[in-house]
Design a protein around this motif. Structure first.
Motif, short mmCIF file in Angstrom:
data_model
loop_
_atom_site.label_atom_id
_atom_site.label_comp_id
_atom_site.label_asym_id
_atom_site.label_seq_id
_atom_site.Cartn_x
_atom_site.Cartn_y
_atom_site.Cartn_z
N LYS A 27 0.83 -1.19 0.00
CA LYS A 27 0.00 0.00 0.00
C LYS A 27 0.87 1.25 0.00
O LYS A 27 1.94 1.28 0.59
N LEU A 28 0.37 2.25 -0.69
CA LEU A 28 1.04 3.55 -0.68
C LEU A 28 0.25 4.49 0.23
O LEU A 28 -0.97 4.38 0.34
N PRO A 29 0.93 5.44 0.87
CA PRO A 29 0.27 6.33 1.84
C PRO A 29 -0.45 7.49 1.17
O PRO A 29 -0.08 8.66 1.33
N TRP A 30 -1.48 7.18 0.38
CA TRP A 30 -2.21 8.24 -0.31
C TRP A 30 -2.87 9.19 0.68
O TRP A 30 -3.38 8.77 1.72
N ARG A 31 -2.90 10.43 0.33
CA ARG A 31 -3.63 11.44 1.12
C ARG A 31 -4.97 11.77 0.48
O ARG A 31 -5.90 12.20 1.16
N LEU A 32 -5.07 11.57 -0.84
CA LEU A 32 -6.33 11.79 -1.55
C LEU A 32 -7.17 10.51 -1.48
O LEU A 32 -6.72 9.50 -0.96
N THR A 33 -8.37 10.55 -2.03
CA THR A 33 -9.25 9.38 -2.00
C THR A 33 -8.78 8.34 -3.02
O THR A 33 -8.67 8.63 -4.21
N ASP A 34 -8.51 7.14 -2.54
CA ASP A 34 -8.04 6.04 -3.38
C ASP A 34 -9.24 5.42 -4.09
O ASP A 34 -10.14 4.89 -3.44
N ILE A 35 -9.25 5.50 -5.42
CA ILE A 35 -10.37 4.92 -6.20
C ILE A 35 -9.90 3.75 -7.05
O ILE A 35 -10.58 3.35 -8.00
N SER A 36 -8.74 3.19 -6.73
CA SER A 36 -8.21 2.06 -7.49
C SER A 36 -9.23 0.93 -7.54
O SER A 36 -9.74 0.50 -6.50
N GLY A 37 -9.57 0.47 -8.73
CA GLY A 37 -10.52 -0.61 -8.88
C GLY A 37 -11.98 -0.19 -8.84
O GLY A 37 -12.86 -1.02 -9.04
N HIS A 38 -12.24 1.08 -8.58
CA HIS A 38 -13.62 1.56 -8.47
C HIS A 38 -14.05 2.44 -9.64
O HIS A 38 -15.22 2.81 -9.75
N MET A 39 -13.10 2.82 -10.47
CA MET A 39 -13.38 3.64 -11.65
C MET A 39 -12.71 2.99 -12.85
O MET A 39 -11.66 2.35 -12.72
N PRO A 40 -13.29 3.16 -14.05
CA PRO A 40 -12.69 2.55 -15.24
C PRO A 40 -11.40 3.24 -15.67
O PRO A 40 -11.11 4.37 -15.27
N ASP A 41 -10.64 2.54 -16.50
CA ASP A 41 -9.40 3.11 -17.04
C ASP A 41 -9.70 4.34 -17.90
O ASP A 41 -10.84 4.56 -18.33
N LEU A 42 -8.65 5.11 -18.16
CA LEU A 42 -8.78 6.29 -19.00
C LEU A 42 -9.04 5.86 -20.44
O LEU A 42 -8.20 5.22 -21.07
N ALA A 43 -10.21 6.19 -20.96
CA ALA A 43 -10.57 5.80 -22.32
C ALA A 43 -11.54 6.83 -22.89
O ALA A 43 -12.54 7.16 -22.25
N PHE A 44 -11.23 7.35 -24.07
CA PHE A 44 -12.10 8.31 -24.73
C PHE A 44 -11.64 8.47 -26.18
O PHE A 44 -10.53 8.08 -26.56
N GLN A 45 -12.50 9.07 -26.98
CA GLN A 45 -12.17 9.50 -28.34
C GLN A 45 -12.69 10.92 -28.48
O GLN A 45 -13.89 11.14 -28.61
N LEU A 46 -11.78 11.89 -28.42
CA LEU A 46 -12.16 13.29 -28.45
C LEU A 46 -11.23 14.05 -29.40
O LEU A 46 -10.43 13.45 -30.12
N THR A 47 -11.33 15.37 -29.40
CA THR A 47 -10.49 16.24 -30.22
C THR A 47 -9.69 17.13 -29.29
O THR A 47 -10.26 17.75 -28.38
N ASP A 48 -8.37 17.20 -29.51
CA ASP A 48 -7.56 18.03 -28.62
C ASP A 48 -7.55 19.49 -29.07
O ASP A 48 -8.21 19.86 -30.05
N ASP A 49 -6.82 20.33 -28.36
CA ASP A 49 -6.87 21.76 -28.62
C ASP A 49 -6.06 22.20 -29.85
O ASP A 49 -5.93 23.39 -30.12
N HIS A 50 -5.52 21.21 -30.58
CA HIS A 50 -4.91 21.49 -31.88
C HIS A 50 -5.82 21.00 -33.02
O HIS A 50 -5.43 21.04 -34.19
N GLY A 51 -7.01 20.52 -32.65
CA GLY A 51 -7.95 20.00 -33.64
C GLY A 51 -7.65 18.58 -34.07
O GLY A 51 -8.20 18.09 -35.05
N LYS A 52 -6.80 17.90 -33.31
CA LYS A 52 -6.38 16.54 -33.66
C LYS A 52 -7.20 15.50 -32.89
O LYS A 52 -7.38 15.64 -31.68
#
Length: 200
Positions: A27-52
């Motif tokens: 375990k690591l001594p997190w100070r913020l709320t640990d959400i490991s295993g409770h939220m999905p991985d980072l996944a999206f299809q969007l457009t960045d600020d260069h229009g890409k």
């Protein structure tokens, strides 16, 4: 040895001992709320600020701080981005491996060009992301966030009520921590440094 160099050495040794102790019990001594295993991985299809077109995969290898907001926000968004910039400044050179992803909840007004000017005014490591209303709504629901457009004013302007959580993802894109804009700089610096240092 110069006092400043000695102080840095003591700090690094202390951190190394802390990480060793933490890895022993898994375990690591997190100070913020640990959400490991409770939220999905980072996944999206969007457009960045260069229009890409970009996806969550494009940010693998970076520690990501994800935040939903919009450029016309009168208070919480600029305060949060300024807060995150200060955190990255305190982390130092390691923060070059972190990215702030600022996801618009106001696609009608937040074009890539507007997003680019806005986020870069706060931090060069910030990326503005926008997309279709459907894409943004889907991403918001994925992380149990929410936003609602308020009625237009007489001048045609309007505000968007939105959740204000900050989601932290590790280099593999796993959701690890949750913070609010009220989280102290000390706590964010502490946990972000651990994510960057351990790579997990």
């Amino acid at each position: 040895m110069k006092p400043l160099r000695l102080a840095r050495l003591i700090l690094l040794l202390g951190l190394a001992l802390l990480l060793t102790a933490c890895h022993r019990d898994g375990k690591l001594p997190w100070r913020l709320t640990d959400i490991s295993g409770h939220m999905p991985d980072l996944a999206f299809q969007l457009t960045d600020d260069h229009g890409k077109p970009v996806t969550g995969e494009d940010y693998r290898g970076k520690v990501v701080l994800l935040y939903f907001g919009y450029t016309h926000c009168p208070d919480v968004c600029p305060l949060t981005l300024a807060h995150l910039h200060a955190v990255l400044q305190r982390v130092g050179a390691k923060a070059d491996d972190a990215r702030i992803l600022f996801v618009s909840v106001d696609p009608a007004r937040d074009t890539p060009a507007i997003m680019h000017a806005y986020v870069n005014a706060f931090d060069k490591r910030a990326v503005g992301l926008t997309g279709t209303p459907r894409e943004l709504e889907a991403l918001s629901k994925r992380y149990r966030s929410a936003f609602t457009r308020e009625p237009s004013q007489a001048n045609g302007q309007y505000e968007v009520s939105h959740s204000s959580a900050i989601y932290l993802f590790d280099r593999q894109g796993h959701a690890r921590l949750l913070a609010t804009p009220a989280a102290s700089q000390d706590d964010l610096v502490h946990d972000l440094y651990l994510l960057l240092e351990t790579g997990t």
